[in-house]
Design a protein around this motif. Sequence first.
Motif, PDB file in Angstrom:
ATOM      1  N   GLY A  90     -17.995  -1.268  -3.818  1.00 16.31           N
ATOM      2  CA  GLY A  90     -16.693  -2.032  -3.339  1.00 16.31           C
ATOM      3  C   GLY A  90     -16.778  -2.447  -2.086  1.00 16.31           C
ATOM      4  N   ILE A  91     -17.391  -1.854  -1.247  1.00 14.13           N
ATOM      5  CA  ILE A  91     -17.489  -2.323   0.139  1.00 14.13           C
ATOM      6  C   ILE A  91     -18.327  -3.504   0.048  1.00 14.13           C
ATOM      7  CG2 ILE A  91     -17.507  -1.873   2.627  1.00 14.13           C
ATOM      8  CD1 ILE A  91     -15.763   0.204   1.248  1.00 14.13           C
ATOM      9  N   GLU A  92     -19.540  -3.189  -0.076  1.00 15.21           N
ATOM     10  CA  GLU A  92     -20.738  -4.196  -0.073  1.00 15.21           C
ATOM     11  C   GLU A  92     -20.456  -5.580  -0.833  1.00 15.21           C
ATOM     12  OE1 GLU A  92     -24.482  -2.694  -1.322  1.00 15.21           O
ATOM     13  OE2 GLU A  92     -23.673  -0.915  -1.963  1.00 15.21           O
TER      14      GLU A  92
ATOM     15  N   THR B  19     -22.698   2.025   3.161  1.00 12.72           N
ATOM     16  CA  THR B  19     -23.974   1.714   3.151  1.00 12.72           C
ATOM     17  C   THR B  19     -24.233   0.183   2.548  1.00 12.72           C
ATOM     18  OG1 THR B  19     -24.672   4.061   3.175  1.00 12.72           O
ATOM     19  CG2 THR B  19     -26.356   2.179   2.466  1.00 12.72           C
TER      20      THR B  19
ATOM     21  N   THR C  91     -11.831   3.521  -0.138  1.00 12.75           N
ATOM     22  CA  THR C  91     -12.191   2.832   0.979  1.00 12.75           C
ATOM     23  C   THR C  91     -12.398   3.590   2.422  1.00 12.75           C
ATOM     24  OG1 THR C  91     -11.198   0.749   0.194  1.00 12.75           O
ATOM     25  CG2 THR C  91     -11.745   0.840   2.728  1.00 12.75           C
TER      26      THR C  91
ATOM     27  N   ALA D  20     -19.743   5.935   1.966  1.00 13.17           N
ATOM     28  CA  ALA D  20     -21.109   6.242   2.371  1.00 13.17           C
ATOM     29  C   ALA D  20     -21.439   5.065   3.214  1.00 13.17           C
ATOM     30  CB  ALA D  20     -22.333   6.581   1.869  1.00 13.17           C
TER      31      ALA D  20
ATOM     32  N   GLY E 185     -16.294   0.238  -8.345  1.00  9.55           N
ATOM     33  CA  GLY E 185     -17.392   1.294  -8.749  1.00  9.55           C
ATOM     34  C   GLY E 185     -18.024   1.846  -7.615  1.00  9.55           C
TER      35      GLY E 185
ATOM     36  N   GLU F 140       0.816  -0.945   0.013  1.00 10.37           N
ATOM     37  CA  GLU F 140       0.161  -0.062   0.205  1.00 10.37           C
ATOM     38  C   GLU F 140       0.835   1.374   0.010  1.00 10.37           C
ATOM     39  OE1 GLU F 140      -3.199   1.126  -0.321  1.00 10.37           O
ATOM     40  OE2 GLU F 140      -2.372   3.126  -0.136  1.00 10.37           O
TER      41      GLU F 140
ATOM     42  N   VAL G 214       4.455   0.751  -5.685  1.00 11.77           N
ATOM     43  CA  VAL G 214       4.900   0.017  -6.792  1.00 11.77           C
ATOM     44  C   VAL G 214       5.139   0.864  -7.861  1.00 11.77           C
ATOM     45  CG1 VAL G 214       4.053  -1.789  -8.471  1.00 11.77           C
ATOM     46  CG2 VAL G 214       3.571  -2.085  -5.995  1.00 11.77           C
TER      47      VAL G 214
HETATM   48  C1  LIG Z   1     -18.200   9.145  -1.919  1.00  9.41           C
HETATM   49  C2  LIG Z   1     -18.420   7.518  -1.866  1.00  9.41           C
HETATM   50  C3  LIG Z   1     -19.388   6.862  -1.392  1.00  9.41           C
HETATM   51  C4  LIG Z   1     -19.408   5.579  -1.518  1.00  9.41           C
HETATM   52  N1  LIG Z   1     -20.248   4.866  -0.975  1.00  9.41           N
HETATM   53  C5  LIG Z   1     -20.269   3.429  -0.814  1.00  9.41           C
HETATM   54  C6  LIG Z   1     -21.201   2.511  -0.129  1.00  9.41           C
HETATM   55  O1  LIG Z   1     -21.953   3.093   0.611  1.00  9.41           O
HETATM   56  N2  LIG Z   1     -21.091   1.140  -0.324  1.00  9.41           N
HETATM   57  C7  LIG Z   1     -20.121   0.620  -0.981  1.00  9.41           C
HETATM   58  O2  LIG Z   1     -20.063  -0.550  -1.052  1.00  9.41           O
HETATM   59  N3  LIG Z   1     -19.348   1.488  -1.799  1.00  9.41           N
HETATM   60  C8  LIG Z   1     -19.192   2.870  -1.688  1.00  9.41           C
HETATM   61  N4  LIG Z   1     -18.329   3.426  -2.385  1.00  9.41           N
HETATM   62  C9  LIG Z   1     -17.506   2.720  -3.211  1.00  9.41           C
HETATM   63  C10 LIG Z   1     -16.187   1.953  -2.431  1.00  9.41           C
HETATM   64  O3  LIG Z   1     -15.649   3.197  -1.571  1.00  9.41           O
HETATM   65  C11 LIG Z   1     -15.140   1.802  -3.462  1.00  9.41           C
HETATM   66  O4  LIG Z   1     -15.625   0.758  -4.560  1.00  9.41           O
HETATM   67  C12 LIG Z   1     -13.867   0.965  -2.922  1.00  9.41           C
HETATM   68  O5  LIG Z   1     -13.792   1.484  -1.647  1.00  9.41           O
HETATM   69  C13 LIG Z   1     -13.053   0.453  -3.738  1.00  9.41           C
HETATM   70  O6  LIG Z   1     -11.969  -0.047  -2.989  1.00  9.41           O
HETATM   71  P1  LIG Z   1     -10.505  -0.070  -3.466  1.00  9.41           P
HETATM   72  O7  LIG Z   1      -9.655  -1.293  -2.665  1.00  9.41           O
HETATM   73  O8  LIG Z   1     -10.748  -0.958  -4.986  1.00  9.41           O
HETATM   74  O9  LIG Z   1      -9.860   1.165  -3.693  1.00  9.41           O
HETATM   75  P2  LIG Z   1      -9.106   2.084  -2.435  1.00  9.41           P
HETATM   76  O10 LIG Z   1      -9.909   2.163  -1.298  1.00  9.41           O
HETATM   77  O11 LIG Z   1      -8.904   3.479  -3.298  1.00  9.41           O
HETATM   78  O12 LIG Z   1      -7.583   1.336  -2.500  1.00  9.41           O
HETATM   79  C14 LIG Z   1      -6.668   1.370  -3.534  1.00  9.41           C
HETATM   80  C15 LIG Z   1      -5.401   1.648  -2.782  1.00  9.41           C
HETATM   81  O13 LIG Z   1      -4.569   1.262  -3.809  1.00  9.41           O
HETATM   82  C16 LIG Z   1      -2.965   2.280  -3.441  1.00  9.41           C
HETATM   83  N5  LIG Z   1      -2.365   2.141  -4.543  1.00  9.41           N
HETATM   84  C17 LIG Z   1      -2.788   2.955  -5.519  1.00  9.41           C
HETATM   85  N6  LIG Z   1      -1.562   2.819  -6.488  1.00  9.41           N
HETATM   86  C18 LIG Z   1      -0.790   2.168  -5.704  1.00  9.41           C
HETATM   87  C19 LIG Z   1       0.641   1.898  -6.019  1.00  9.41           C
HETATM   88  N7  LIG Z   1       1.245   2.046  -7.191  1.00  9.41           N
HETATM   89  N8  LIG Z   1       1.454   1.094  -5.186  1.00  9.41           N
HETATM   90  C20 LIG Z   1       0.808   0.753  -4.066  1.00  9.41           C
HETATM   91  N9  LIG Z   1      -0.514   1.071  -3.676  1.00  9.41           N
HETATM   92  C21 LIG Z   1      -1.173   1.834  -4.715  1.00  9.41           C
HETATM   93  C22 LIG Z   1      -3.914   3.482  -3.138  1.00  9.41           C
HETATM   94  O14 LIG Z   1      -3.262   4.218  -2.281  1.00  9.41           O
HETATM   95  C23 LIG Z   1      -5.139   3.062  -2.409  1.00  9.41           C
HETATM   96  O15 LIG Z   1      -5.105   2.861  -1.048  1.00  9.41           O
HETATM   97  C24 LIG Z   1     -18.532   4.752  -2.127  1.00  9.41           C
HETATM   98  C25 LIG Z   1     -17.316   5.672  -2.744  1.00  9.41           C
HETATM   99  C26 LIG Z   1     -17.122   6.830  -2.787  1.00  9.41           C
HETATM  100  C27 LIG Z   1     -16.156   7.693  -3.221  1.00  9.41           C
END
Ligand SMILES: Cc1cc2nc3c(=O)[nH]c(=O)nc-3n(C[C@H](O)[C@H](O)[C@H](O)COP(=O)(O)OP(=O)(O)OC[C@H]3O[C@@H](n4cnc5c(N)ncnc54)[C@H](O)[C@@H]3O)c2cc1C
Length: 375
Positions: free
Chosen positions: A341-343, A53, A47, A51, A338, A37, A176
Motif C-alpha cells: 500500500g505504501i509503494e 520498502t 501504514t 517494512a 495488501g 480517522e 465513522v
Molecule cells: C509488517 C508489514 C510490512 C509491510 N511492508 C510494506 C512495505 O515494505 N511496502 C509497502 O508498500 N507496504 C507494506 N506493507 C503494507 C502497507 O503497510 C499497507 O498496504 C498500507 O499501509 C495500507 O494502508 P491503508 O491506508 O489502506 O490502511 P491503514 O494504514 O490501516 O489505514 C486505515 C485507517 O482507517 C482507520 N479506520 C478504520 N475504521 C474506521 C472508521 N470506522 N472510521 C474512521 N477511521 C477508520 C484506521 O484507524 C486506520 O488508521 C506492510 C504491512 C505490514 C503489516
Amino acid sequence: MAERAGYEVVIVGGGIAGASLAYFLAELGLGDVLILEREANLAVHSTGRSAATLSVIDEVPTLQEILIAAAPFLRSQPPGFSEHPVLRVTGAVNVFEEESWEKVRTTLPALAEQGLECQALTPTQCAARVPVVDPDTFAGGLFVPGDGRLDVHEILSSYYRRARAAGAELVLGAEVESFVVEAGRCVGVVVAGREVRARLVVDAAGAWAGVLARAAGAMDIPLRPHRRTIVTFPEPEGVDPSDWPFFASDAHHLYFAPEAGEMLLSPMDEDEMAPCDPKPDDEVIAAGLDRLSRLAPGLVPRTLKRRWSGLRTFSPDRVHVVGEDPTLPGFFWLAGQGGCGIESSPLIGGVAADLIVHGETRRFDAKRLAPDRFA
Ligand SMILES: Cc1cc2nc3c(=O)[nH]c(=O)nc-3n(C[C@H](O)[C@H](O)[C@H](O)COP(=O)(O)OP(=O)(O)OC[C@H]3O[C@@H](n4cnc5c(N)ncnc54)[C@H](O)[C@@H]3O)c2cc1C
C-alpha cells in the motif's frame, strides 16, 4: 469534529490510502474533502507498521505492473513534494528456489518492456552483495538497483501537507459509526452521532474496509486481513551491513535489511484474522529464525530488540479494489492495499482521484481494479 455539514468527498481512514487520495484530489483542484480517522494519531495501523520498502518484484502480474508504474514518483518526487528525500536507494535482491526461478527468468523481457532496470544474478553474485547468505540454498536472484527503503512518515505527511493546503480537512479521533443511504445512494456518514453529507464517501479503512462496506450495504467483497510480523536485532559482529540491499528469499520465506544500525527481518507470516491490533507470535518468529539459520547462519541473532505486527488486507485476487460500488452509488472503494500500500500509493491514489474527478483515468486500466470484477 468536521467544520461543515457537507463536503464533495468524505474519506474514511487516514492511512496512506486516504492520504494519497487527498493529495491527488488536491492536484486535480479538488480540496472540498474531509478525511475522518478514528485514531487520535496518524499511522497507528498498517501504514505505521510496514517494512517501509520499495521492492517492485511481485508474483502477481497486475501488482508487478502497478509497482513499476508507481515507483518513478518515489524515485524522483515532484518538485516541492517533500521536505526530505522519501527513498534511500539501496537496491533489492529477490532470490528464488529452482522452480520459481525458472518462471521468474521468463518474465525478464516483460520487466524490461515495462521499463524496469533489473539484473538476473547467480547465487554467487547474490552472495557477493550480501556476504552472509549461503548461495547453495537458492537457485538465482533478481537485483533491482533502483529499489530501496522508504520514509513512510515523510510520504504520509507530504501527501497531507499538499491536501490541506488545497483545503482538505483531516479530523483525528473521528470514527465513522454508520452510513447515510437515501434512495439507494450513499450520501454521507455518521460521526459522533452527527451526519456529514458528501457527493462521494470513500472507504479507505484498511483492514476495516470490508466491515464498513457491509455496514453501508455495498457489495460484499471478501477482503481478508493477514498478520505480518517484523523483528529487529543487533547487526552481526564483525560485519558492516550498511551497504547491503534489501534481501528477500522466496525459498526461505523471509526478508531482511539493515535498518538504522540494526537489522530488520520478517518471517513473512500470513495468518488470516479479523480486523484488529495484531500482536507478534513467538512461534512464528522462532520458525522464521530457524529458516534464517539455513539461509544466513551468521545473521541469526542471540536477542531481539523490537517486534511488531500489522495487517495486510487482500482482495480475492490480491489486487487493490478501486472504484465506485456498482450496487451502491456514492460509495467508493479504495481498499485491498495488501502488502504494497505504501509503494503503490502514488499510482493508486492518482487512479482513484482521476476516477472521482473525471470518471476515467489514463494512469492504469481501471477495469482491473474495479469492485465489479468480483460481482
Ligand atoms: C509488517 C508489514 C510490512 C509491510 N511492508 C510494506 C512495505 O515494505 N511496502 C509497502 O508498500 N507496504 C507494506 N506493507 C503494507 C502497507 O503497510 C499497507 O498496504 C498500507 O499501509 C495500507 O494502508 P491503508 O491506508 O489502506 O490502511 P491503514 O494504514 O490501516 O489505514 C486505515 C485507517 O482507517 C482507520 N479506520 C478504520 N475504521 C474506521 C472508521 N470506522 N472510521 C474512521 N477511521 C477508520 C484506521 O484507524 C486506520 O488508521 C506492510 C504491512 C505490514 C503489516
